[in-house]
Design a protein around this motif. Structure first.
Motif, PDB file in Angstrom:
ATOM      1  N   GLY A   1      32.797  42.845  52.056  1.00 26.23           N
ATOM      2  CA  GLY A   1      33.763  41.927  52.690  1.00 26.23           C
ATOM      3  C   GLY A   1      35.082  42.627  52.942  1.00 26.23           C
ATOM      4  N   SER A   2      35.524  43.410  51.969  1.00 25.80           N
ATOM      5  CA  SER A   2      36.793  44.118  52.131  1.00 25.80           C
ATOM      6  C   SER A   2      36.671  45.167  53.223  1.00 25.80           C
ATOM      7  N   CYS A   3      35.563  45.910  53.188  1.00 27.88           N
ATOM      8  CA  CYS A   3      35.326  46.966  54.183  1.00 27.88           C
ATOM      9  C   CYS A   3      35.297  46.366  55.596  1.00 27.88           C
TER      10      CYS A   3
ATOM     11  N   PHE B   1      28.346  41.197  58.749  1.00 28.17           N
ATOM     12  CA  PHE B   1      29.496  40.283  58.697  1.00 28.17           C
ATOM     13  C   PHE B   1      29.831  39.864  60.115  1.00 28.17           C
ATOM     14  N   ILE B   2      30.251  38.605  60.240  1.00 34.39           N
ATOM     15  CA  ILE B   2      30.596  38.082  61.576  1.00 34.39           C
ATOM     16  C   ILE B   2      32.083  37.757  61.603  1.00 34.39           C
ATOM     17  N   LYS B   3      32.722  38.302  62.606  1.00 35.35           N
ATOM     18  CA  LYS B   3      34.132  37.995  62.821  1.00 35.35           C
ATOM     19  C   LYS B   3      34.209  36.542  63.265  1.00 35.35           C
ATOM     20  N   LEU B   4      35.022  35.750  62.590  1.00 31.30           N
ATOM     21  CA  LEU B   4      35.068  34.333  62.924  1.00 31.30           C
ATOM     22  C   LEU B   4      35.667  34.140  64.312  1.00 31.30           C
ATOM     23  N   ASP B   5      35.097  33.164  64.999  1.00 35.21           N
ATOM     24  CA  ASP B   5      35.538  32.873  66.359  1.00 35.21           C
ATOM     25  C   ASP B   5      36.591  31.779  66.295  1.00 35.21           C
TER      26      ASP B   5
ATOM     27  N   MET C   1      32.949  36.634  57.797  1.00 29.67           N
ATOM     28  CA  MET C   1      32.111  36.028  56.758  1.00 29.67           C
ATOM     29  C   MET C   1      30.786  36.763  56.684  1.00 29.67           C
ATOM     30  N   THR C   2      30.196  36.716  55.491  1.00 30.93           N
ATOM     31  CA  THR C   2      28.896  37.340  55.292  1.00 30.93           C
ATOM     32  C   THR C   2      27.830  36.516  56.012  1.00 30.93           C
ATOM     33  N   ALA C   3      27.058  37.161  56.878  1.00 33.64           N
ATOM     34  CA  ALA C   3      25.922  36.465  57.501  1.00 33.64           C
ATOM     35  C   ALA C   3      24.625  36.916  56.850  1.00 33.64           C
ATOM     36  N   ASN C   4      24.577  38.161  56.423  1.00 35.32           N
ATOM     37  CA  ASN C   4      23.330  38.677  55.851  1.00 35.32           C
ATOM     38  C   ASN C   4      23.613  39.784  54.837  1.00 35.32           C
TER      39      ASN C   4
ATOM     40  N   CYS D   1      45.363  33.789  48.283  1.00 38.34           N
ATOM     41  CA  CYS D   1      45.284  34.744  49.390  1.00 38.34           C
ATOM     42  C   CYS D   1      44.467  34.218  50.551  1.00 38.34           C
ATOM     43  N   THR D   2      43.230  33.798  50.215  1.00 37.32           N
ATOM     44  CA  THR D   2      42.328  33.409  51.276  1.00 37.32           C
ATOM     45  C   THR D   2      42.739  32.082  51.897  1.00 37.32           C
ATOM     46  N   TYR D   3      42.949  31.078  51.049  1.00 40.57           N
ATOM     47  CA  TYR D   3      43.148  29.743  51.600  1.00 40.57           C
ATOM     48  C   TYR D   3      44.533  29.526  52.170  1.00 40.57           C
TER      49      TYR D   3
ATOM     50  N   LEU E   1      45.556  41.022  55.794  1.00 43.43           N
ATOM     51  CA  LEU E   1      44.693  40.056  55.106  1.00 43.43           C
ATOM     52  C   LEU E   1      44.822  40.131  53.597  1.00 43.43           C
ATOM     53  N   PHE E   2      45.187  41.268  53.099  1.00 41.24           N
ATOM     54  CA  PHE E   2      45.229  41.433  51.660  1.00 41.24           C
ATOM     55  C   PHE E   2      46.620  41.159  51.104  1.00 41.24           C
ATOM     56  N   SER E   3      47.568  40.808  51.935  1.00 38.76           N
ATOM     57  CA  SER E   3      48.921  40.625  51.418  1.00 38.76           C
ATOM     58  C   SER E   3      49.706  39.597  52.227  1.00 38.76           C
TER      59      SER E   3
ATOM     60  N   GLN F   1      40.361  29.686  42.957  1.00 40.46           N
ATOM     61  CA  GLN F   1      40.690  31.082  42.695  1.00 40.46           C
ATOM     62  C   GLN F   1      39.487  31.934  43.056  1.00 40.46           C
ATOM     63  N   LEU F   2      39.766  33.189  43.316  1.00 33.87           N
ATOM     64  CA  LEU F   2      38.698  34.109  43.690  1.00 33.87           C
ATOM     65  C   LEU F   2      37.698  34.204  42.542  1.00 33.87           C
ATOM     66  N   PHE F   3      36.436  33.916  42.857  1.00 34.62           N
ATOM     67  CA  PHE F   3      35.337  33.883  41.888  1.00 34.62           C
ATOM     68  C   PHE F   3      35.343  35.102  40.969  1.00 34.62           C
TER      69      PHE F   3
ATOM     70  N   ASP G   1      45.212  33.302  58.651  1.00 39.07           N
ATOM     71  CA  ASP G   1      44.002  33.726  59.351  1.00 39.07           C
ATOM     72  C   ASP G   1      42.857  32.778  59.048  1.00 39.07           C
ATOM     73  N   PHE G   2      42.761  32.358  57.778  1.00 42.42           N
ATOM     74  CA  PHE G   2      41.654  31.495  57.411  1.00 42.42           C
ATOM     75  C   PHE G   2      41.915  30.039  57.755  1.00 42.42           C
ATOM     76  N   LYS G   3      43.199  29.611  57.722  1.00 40.56           N
ATOM     77  CA  LYS G   3      43.502  28.227  58.098  1.00 40.56           C
ATOM     78  C   LYS G   3      43.052  27.953  59.530  1.00 40.56           C
TER      79      LYS G   3
HETATM   80  C1  LIG Z   1      35.071  38.307  53.689  1.00 43.37           C
HETATM   81  C2  LIG Z   1      36.479  38.608  53.334  1.00 43.37           C
HETATM   82  C3  LIG Z   1      37.361  38.264  54.459  1.00 43.37           C
HETATM   83  C4  LIG Z   1      38.656  38.403  54.441  1.00 43.37           C
HETATM   84  C5  LIG Z   1      39.365  38.913  53.308  1.00 43.37           C
HETATM   85  C6  LIG Z   1      40.457  38.006  52.951  1.00 43.37           C
HETATM   86  C7  LIG Z   1      41.134  38.179  51.841  1.00 43.37           C
HETATM   87  C8  LIG Z   1      40.774  39.246  50.929  1.00 43.37           C
HETATM   88  C9  LIG Z   1      40.549  38.702  49.610  1.00 43.37           C
HETATM   89  C10 LIG Z   1      39.447  38.941  48.919  1.00 43.37           C
HETATM   90  C11 LIG Z   1      38.265  39.708  49.376  1.00 43.37           C
HETATM   91  C12 LIG Z   1      37.081  39.021  48.825  1.00 43.37           C
HETATM   92  C13 LIG Z   1      35.877  39.261  49.679  1.00 43.37           C
HETATM   93  C14 LIG Z   1      34.889  38.182  49.352  1.00 43.37           C
HETATM   94  C15 LIG Z   1      33.660  38.324  50.221  1.00 43.37           C
HETATM   95  C16 LIG Z   1      32.871  37.079  50.157  1.00 43.37           C
HETATM   96  C17 LIG Z   1      32.306  36.789  51.505  1.00 43.37           C
HETATM   97  C18 LIG Z   1      31.501  35.541  51.438  1.00 43.37           C
HETATM   98  O1  LIG Z   1      30.939  35.228  50.445  1.00 43.37           O
HETATM   99  S1  LIG Z   1      31.412  34.578  52.819  1.00 43.37           S
HETATM  100  C19 LIG Z   1      30.435  33.198  52.218  1.00 43.37           C
HETATM  101  C20 LIG Z   1      28.988  33.340  52.520  1.00 43.37           C
HETATM  102  N1  LIG Z   1      28.770  33.241  53.935  1.00 43.37           N
HETATM  103  C21 LIG Z   1      28.777  32.073  54.558  1.00 43.37           C
HETATM  104  O2  LIG Z   1      28.934  31.019  53.991  1.00 43.37           O
HETATM  105  C22 LIG Z   1      28.568  32.135  56.064  1.00 43.37           C
HETATM  106  C23 LIG Z   1      27.812  30.939  56.575  1.00 43.37           C
HETATM  107  N2  LIG Z   1      27.506  31.168  57.985  1.00 43.37           N
HETATM  108  C24 LIG Z   1      28.401  30.831  58.945  1.00 43.37           C
HETATM  109  O3  LIG Z   1      29.444  30.240  58.686  1.00 43.37           O
HETATM  110  C25 LIG Z   1      28.045  31.248  60.342  1.00 43.37           C
HETATM  111  O4  LIG Z   1      26.676  31.446  60.468  1.00 43.37           O
HETATM  112  C26 LIG Z   1      28.795  32.556  60.758  1.00 43.37           C
HETATM  113  C27 LIG Z   1      28.412  33.745  59.868  1.00 43.37           C
HETATM  114  C28 LIG Z   1      30.321  32.326  60.711  1.00 43.37           C
HETATM  115  C29 LIG Z   1      28.407  32.906  62.186  1.00 43.37           C
HETATM  116  O5  LIG Z   1      28.533  31.738  62.952  1.00 43.37           O
HETATM  117  P1  LIG Z   1      29.156  31.791  64.409  1.00 43.37           P
HETATM  118  O6  LIG Z   1      28.856  30.471  65.025  1.00 43.37           O
HETATM  119  O7  LIG Z   1      30.557  32.239  64.404  1.00 43.37           O
HETATM  120  O8  LIG Z   1      28.344  32.955  65.094  1.00 43.37           O
HETATM  121  P2  LIG Z   1      26.919  32.918  65.804  1.00 43.37           P
HETATM  122  O9  LIG Z   1      27.195  32.603  67.251  1.00 43.37           O
HETATM  123  O10 LIG Z   1      25.942  32.092  65.068  1.00 43.37           O
HETATM  124  O11 LIG Z   1      26.479  34.441  65.643  1.00 43.37           O
HETATM  125  C30 LIG Z   1      27.241  35.489  66.229  1.00 43.37           C
HETATM  126  C31 LIG Z   1      26.302  36.651  66.384  1.00 43.37           C
HETATM  127  O12 LIG Z   1      25.853  37.068  65.093  1.00 43.37           O
HETATM  128  C32 LIG Z   1      24.428  36.940  64.985  1.00 43.37           C
HETATM  129  N3  LIG Z   1      24.112  36.463  63.640  1.00 43.37           N
HETATM  130  C33 LIG Z   1      24.686  35.433  62.975  1.00 43.37           C
HETATM  131  N4  LIG Z   1      24.130  35.291  61.783  1.00 43.37           N
HETATM  132  C34 LIG Z   1      23.174  36.229  61.689  1.00 43.37           C
HETATM  133  C35 LIG Z   1      22.259  36.581  60.664  1.00 43.37           C
HETATM  134  N5  LIG Z   1      22.214  35.952  59.495  1.00 43.37           N
HETATM  135  N6  LIG Z   1      21.411  37.605  60.892  1.00 43.37           N
HETATM  136  C36 LIG Z   1      21.445  38.318  62.079  1.00 43.37           C
HETATM  137  N7  LIG Z   1      22.317  38.013  63.092  1.00 43.37           N
HETATM  138  C37 LIG Z   1      23.151  36.983  62.884  1.00 43.37           C
HETATM  139  C38 LIG Z   1      24.045  35.922  66.041  1.00 43.37           C
HETATM  140  O13 LIG Z   1      22.721  36.107  66.449  1.00 43.37           O
HETATM  141  C39 LIG Z   1      25.028  36.275  67.149  1.00 43.37           C
HETATM  142  O14 LIG Z   1      24.566  37.468  67.769  1.00 43.37           O
HETATM  143  P3  LIG Z   1      24.689  37.676  69.356  1.00 43.37           P
HETATM  144  O15 LIG Z   1      23.938  36.566  69.983  1.00 43.37           O
HETATM  145  O16 LIG Z   1      24.121  39.028  69.613  1.00 43.37           O
HETATM  146  O17 LIG Z   1      26.181  37.588  69.649  1.00 43.37           O
END
Ligand SMILES: CC/C=C\C/C=C\C/C=C\CCCCCCCC(=O)SCCNC(=O)CCNC(=O)[C@H](O)C(C)(C)COP(=O)(O)OP(=O)(O)OC[C@H]1O[C@@H](n2cnc3c(N)ncnc32)[C@H](O)[C@@H]1OP(=O)(O)O
Length: 240
Positions: A165-167, A230-234, A176-179, A83-85, A35-37, A109-111, A89-91
């Protein structure tokens, strides 16, 4: 403290406008997780020292680079663009081709990497794969001010999210971050260096539970504590 911060700010301002040094290309992408490269072309690696890094940040960086020598730790490279877009994996999840290929995203670009050297987020993340934990060394620059002389809480939250997110992504892939829950215990002085220790506490189906603490370099001050989900995307679901 105010005087040293002012001096720090002055030297950071002096850096403004300075042209970027030679490209800090990643020489050691190693396993560093797909994911990082994923980029085919070699891009500048921003998780390397630049002239704005303080003594503290450079010292800690060197200490962690030493730990990388036996393979127990690895430095995660960091790129600003694509990287991300461009990542396959993200596409998979962002299915709307207009969103992926559109005008806006060509400039994306990354914020956290959108600032000139030293003015915003300067950081590097190290990963210990066996222990499922990461350490993020972070120096927050003058553009991240909240209360005068101190970092904005949103900037701290951002870095915690990036560290989490990295961890999480190392174990979970596209996540993605859920909480996020953060307790801010002490204000972080602007331009100081803090260390964010994150760990993966639990993996439960698609859910990754992480926690961290944010400490001063001498570890004496606990600035913040946080937990995240964090939730692993489906692949069967579109995220848009
Ligand atoms: C993150 C980095 C990833 C990869 C790295 C790639 C490249 C590296 C480069 C740079 C690294 C930079 C890292 C940057 C980190 C930034 C991360 C972000 O900012 S992400 C943006 C903010 N987040 C969002 O916009 C997410 C919005 N939400 C959604 O899209 C969806 O809700 C979801 C999180 C994708 C989950 O939706 P799903 O439909 O896939 O799952 P669900 O069926 O709803 O839930 C599954 C499971 O999880 C429980 N759950 C979901 N949300 C919550 C919550 N807020 N609190 C508690 N539980 C939650 C839900 O109940 C389900 O549980 P189960 O029934 O027990 O299975």
């Amino acid at each position: 403290m105010l005087r040293s911060c002012t001096a720090g700010l002055r030297s950071l301002w002096a850096l403004r406008g300075r042209r970027e040094g030679a490209a800090r290309l990643s020489a050691d992408l190693q396993p560093a997780r797909r994911l990082f490269s994923t980029e085919k072309a070699v891009h500048k690696d921003w998780a390397l020292p630049n002239p704005s890094w303080s003594k503290d940040l450079k010292l800690l960086f060197d200490q962690f680079m030493k730990k990388c020598e036996d393979g127990s730790w690895e430095r995660l490279p960091s790129c600003k663009h694509t990287c991300t877009y461009k990542s396959e994996d993200f596409k998979t999840y962002f299915l709307d081709p207009q969103l992926v290929e559109g005008e806006g995203l060509s400039q994306a670009q990354l914020f956290t990497r959108g600032f000139e050297d030293g003015l915003g987020f300067e950081y590097v993340i190290f990963n210990n794969n066996d222990e499922k934990r990461t350490v993020c060394l972070f120096q927050g620059g003058p553009y991240l001010q909240g209360i005068p002389g101190f970092l904005h809480g949103g900037a701290i939250a951002t870095m915690i999210d990036v560290a989490f997110g990295s961890c999480a992504a190392i174990s979970g892939g596209a996540v993605m971050t859920a909480n996020l829950n953060i307790n801010f215990k002490r204000p972080v002085p602007l331009c100081s260096v803090v260390v964010i220790h994150s760990q993966l506490d639990k993996l439960e189906g698609r859910k990754l539970f992480v926690s961290c603490n944010v400490r001063s370099v001498d570890e004496k001050t606990l600035y913040s504590e946080a937990t995240g989900l964090f939730i692993k995307l489906d692949p069967k679901k579109s995220s848009t």
